[in-house]
Design a protein around this motif. Structure first.
Motif, PDB file in Angstrom:
ATOM      1  N   MET A  88      30.111  23.183   9.350  1.00  0.00           N
ATOM      2  CA  MET A  88      29.220  24.103   8.900  1.00  0.00           C
ATOM      3  C   MET A  88      28.348  24.307  10.001  1.00  0.00           C
ATOM      4  N   PHE A  89      27.501  25.567  10.069  1.00  0.00           N
ATOM      5  CA  PHE A  89      26.811  25.976  11.213  1.00  0.00           C
ATOM      6  C   PHE A  89      25.760  26.940  10.873  1.00  0.00           C
ATOM      7  N   THR A  90      25.039  27.086  11.769  1.00  0.00           N
ATOM      8  CA  THR A  90      23.840  28.376  11.689  1.00  0.00           C
ATOM      9  C   THR A  90      23.379  28.450  13.085  1.00  0.00           C
ATOM     10  N   TYR A  91      23.421  29.806  13.470  1.00  0.00           N
ATOM     11  CA  TYR A  91      22.866  30.154  14.751  1.00  0.00           C
ATOM     12  C   TYR A  91      21.173  30.155  14.222  1.00  0.00           C
ATOM     13  N   TRP A  92      20.573  29.065  14.175  1.00  0.00           N
ATOM     14  CA  TRP A  92      19.112  29.169  13.797  1.00  0.00           C
ATOM     15  C   TRP A  92      17.982  29.591  15.208  1.00  0.00           C
ATOM     16  N   GLY A  93      18.639  29.636  16.085  1.00  0.00           N
ATOM     17  CA  GLY A  93      17.562  30.332  17.342  1.00  0.00           C
ATOM     18  C   GLY A  93      17.374  31.431  16.953  1.00  0.00           C
ATOM     19  N   SER A  94      17.929  32.286  16.101  1.00  0.00           N
ATOM     20  CA  SER A  94      17.735  33.831  15.683  1.00  0.00           C
ATOM     21  C   SER A  94      16.717  33.931  14.655  1.00  0.00           C
ATOM     22  N   TYR A  95      16.394  32.782  14.161  1.00  0.00           N
ATOM     23  CA  TYR A  95      15.127  32.969  13.051  1.00  0.00           C
ATOM     24  C   TYR A  95      14.100  31.760  12.736  1.00  0.00           C
ATOM     25  N   LEU A  96      14.714  30.570  13.411  1.00  0.00           N
ATOM     26  CA  LEU A  96      14.197  29.330  12.787  1.00  0.00           C
ATOM     27  C   LEU A  96      12.600  29.470  13.357  1.00  0.00           C
ATOM     28  N   LYS A  97      11.401  29.054  12.624  1.00  0.00           N
ATOM     29  CA  LYS A  97      10.139  29.079  12.904  1.00  0.00           C
ATOM     30  C   LYS A  97       9.504  27.807  13.097  1.00  0.00           C
ATOM     31  N   GLU A  98      10.282  26.815  12.747  1.00  0.00           N
ATOM     32  CA  GLU A  98       9.860  25.327  12.934  1.00  0.00           C
ATOM     33  C   GLU A  98      10.578  24.579  14.042  1.00  0.00           C
ATOM     34  N   ASP A  99      10.005  23.313  14.312  1.00  0.00           N
ATOM     35  CA  ASP A  99      10.605  22.535  15.451  1.00  0.00           C
ATOM     36  C   ASP A  99      12.043  22.332  15.193  1.00  0.00           C
ATOM     37  N   TYR A 100      12.926  22.742  15.973  1.00  0.00           N
ATOM     38  CA  TYR A 100      14.217  22.546  15.771  1.00  0.00           C
ATOM     39  C   TYR A 100      14.842  21.086  15.560  1.00  0.00           C
ATOM     40  N   MET A 101      14.000  20.138  16.500  1.00  0.00           N
ATOM     41  CA  MET A 101      14.289  18.944  16.384  1.00  0.00           C
ATOM     42  C   MET A 101      13.848  18.201  15.117  1.00  0.00           C
ATOM     43  N   GLU A 102      12.898  18.388  14.620  1.00  0.00           N
ATOM     44  CA  GLU A 102      12.483  17.959  13.476  1.00  0.00           C
ATOM     45  C   GLU A 102      13.413  18.370  12.099  1.00  0.00           C
ATOM     46  N   VAL A 103      13.900  19.819  12.261  1.00  0.00           N
ATOM     47  CA  VAL A 103      14.728  20.045  11.105  1.00  0.00           C
ATOM     48  C   VAL A 103      16.071  19.593  11.263  1.00  0.00           C
ATOM     49  N   GLY A 104      16.357  19.151  12.735  1.00  0.00           N
ATOM     50  CA  GLY A 104      17.748  18.689  12.623  1.00  0.00           C
ATOM     51  C   GLY A 104      17.771  17.182  12.213  1.00  0.00           C
ATOM     52  N   LEU A 105      16.545  16.510  12.337  1.00  0.00           N
ATOM     53  CA  LEU A 105      16.554  15.252  11.643  1.00  0.00           C
ATOM     54  C   LEU A 105      16.442  15.221  10.240  1.00  0.00           C
ATOM     55  N   ASP A 106      16.016  16.413   9.898  1.00  0.00           N
ATOM     56  CA  ASP A 106      15.905  16.452   8.184  1.00  0.00           C
ATOM     57  C   ASP A 106      17.401  16.471   7.875  1.00  0.00           C
ATOM     58  N   VAL A 107      18.215  17.442   8.443  1.00  0.00           N
ATOM     59  CA  VAL A 107      19.805  17.525   8.200  1.00  0.00           C
ATOM     60  C   VAL A 107      20.472  16.112   8.349  1.00  0.00           C
ATOM     61  N   THR A 108      19.963  15.513   9.456  1.00  0.00           N
ATOM     62  CA  THR A 108      20.542  14.048   9.653  1.00  0.00           C
ATOM     63  C   THR A 108      20.212  13.033   8.612  1.00  0.00           C
ATOM     64  N   GLU A 109      19.263  13.253   7.968  1.00  0.00           N
ATOM     65  CA  GLU A 109      18.816  12.092   6.716  1.00  0.00           C
ATOM     66  C   GLU A 109      19.700  12.760   5.537  1.00  0.00           C
ATOM     67  N   ILE A 110      20.053  14.133   5.532  1.00  0.00           N
ATOM     68  CA  ILE A 110      20.715  14.335   4.318  1.00  0.00           C
ATOM     69  C   ILE A 110      22.271  13.907   4.598  1.00  0.00           C
ATOM     70  N   LEU A 111      22.751  14.060   5.666  1.00  0.00           N
ATOM     71  CA  LEU A 111      24.118  13.533   6.073  1.00  0.00           C
ATOM     72  C   LEU A 111      24.250  11.982   5.821  1.00  0.00           C
ATOM     73  N   MET A 112      23.194  11.439   6.269  1.00  0.00           N
ATOM     74  CA  MET A 112      23.281   9.927   6.198  1.00  0.00           C
ATOM     75  C   MET A 112      23.301   9.561   4.507  1.00  0.00           C
ATOM     76  N   LYS A 113      22.775  10.289   3.634  1.00  0.00           N
ATOM     77  CA  LYS A 113      22.811   9.912   2.206  1.00  0.00           C
ATOM     78  C   LYS A 113      24.159  10.364   1.653  1.00  0.00           C
ATOM     79  N   HIS A 114      24.926  11.083   2.473  1.00  0.00           N
ATOM     80  CA  HIS A 114      26.411  11.291   1.978  1.00  0.00           C
ATOM     81  C   HIS A 114      27.494  10.451   2.749  1.00  0.00           C
TER      82      HIS A 114
END
Length: 264
Positions: free
Chosen positions: A10-36
């Protein structure tokens, strides 16, 4: 290490739209992946492209957050390695990579675990991946997420991101250019949402892919499956070609209203 059989699950070129801190959003994704997928087997960062040895076997997202956010220079780009439990016969490594232009989840065995001789196993593993994909795409900051690079077997996000004029998205997918496209992407999404009804998009996709392949999700997102039960059985043959046809039909629909959406 990465090799010729690497694929992005899975992937997204979020640099073309992301409005939030990419590190924080990446950590949110990390938390989701840890649940799985369970604990983080290895967390590594980079400081001026010099990789450290990393931290191993972290079983708390709080530990991961503390490390990344406490050492921002070291984790400008960071990798999070998991052992995916969906495959029991051998260690199946997946790696989340986070930087300010791109987020992707890699795997290192050429999708072989989705191409066994048993169609039922393939379907079960495809569903397990879809469950993870759907959860990863859930946070509002992620406006679009694609499943499987190259083939693009599924999509989840705002309908507007399915409208992909090649000249713009060639630049979006060039990480040197990705962040420079933000204003153009934002404008195009806003124009699309202002002039193309959501219902029109859903009807269009359901007519061509089947009602079961298109689902409305929370936050104004939709999920579109371009495959048929098994991940590698693509319904449309070539998703990029399908999206070019969609682009043409959107343009024709809007020309009837005297609107030209993408001016190049």
């Amino acid at each position: 290490m990465s090799g010729k059989n690497d694929r992005w699950l899975m992937f997204t070129y979020w640099g073309s739209y992301l409005k939030e801190d990419y590190m924080e959003v990446g950590l949110d994704v990390t938390e989701i992946l840890m649940k799985h997928w369970g604990m983080v087997r290895l967390l590594t960062g980079t400081d001026f492209f010099h990789y450290d040895d990393g931290l191993e076997d972290l079983d708390s997202i709080d530990e991961v957050r503390k490390e990344v956010l406490g050492n921002r220079d070291q984790y400008e780009l960071y990798d999070v390695t998991f052992f995916n439990p969906v495959v029991e016969e051998e260690i199946y490594v997946n790696r989340l990579r986070v930087d300010n232009t791109l987020l992707n989840v890699e795997e290192y065995d050429g999708i072989k675990f989705f191409q066994t001789k048993d169609a039922e196993i393939n379907a079960q593993r495809t569903q397990a991946l879809l469950d993870v994909f759907t959860d990863v795409a859930g946070p509002p900051a992620l406006e679009e997420l694609w499943m499987i690079d190259g083939d693009r077997n599924a999509y989840m996000g705002k309908p507007a991101y399915l409208y992909r004029p090649e000249p713009l998205y060639e630049r979006v997918e060039d990480t040197v250019e990705t962040k420079k496209t933000k204003e153009e992407v934002t404008r195009l999404v806003e124009e699309f949402e202002a002039h193309v009804p959501r219902e029109w998009v859903i009807d269009y996709l359901q007519d061509r892919l089947g009602a079961e392949s298109v689902q409305e999700m929370e936050g104004g997102k939709i999920r579109v499956l371009f495959y048929d039960r098994e991940l590698m059985k693509n319904k449309v043959g070539n998703t990029r070609k399908f999206l070019r046809t969609f682009e043409r039909h959107v343009d024709e629909y809007l020309l009837q209203k005297g609107i030209r959406l993408y001016k190049g």
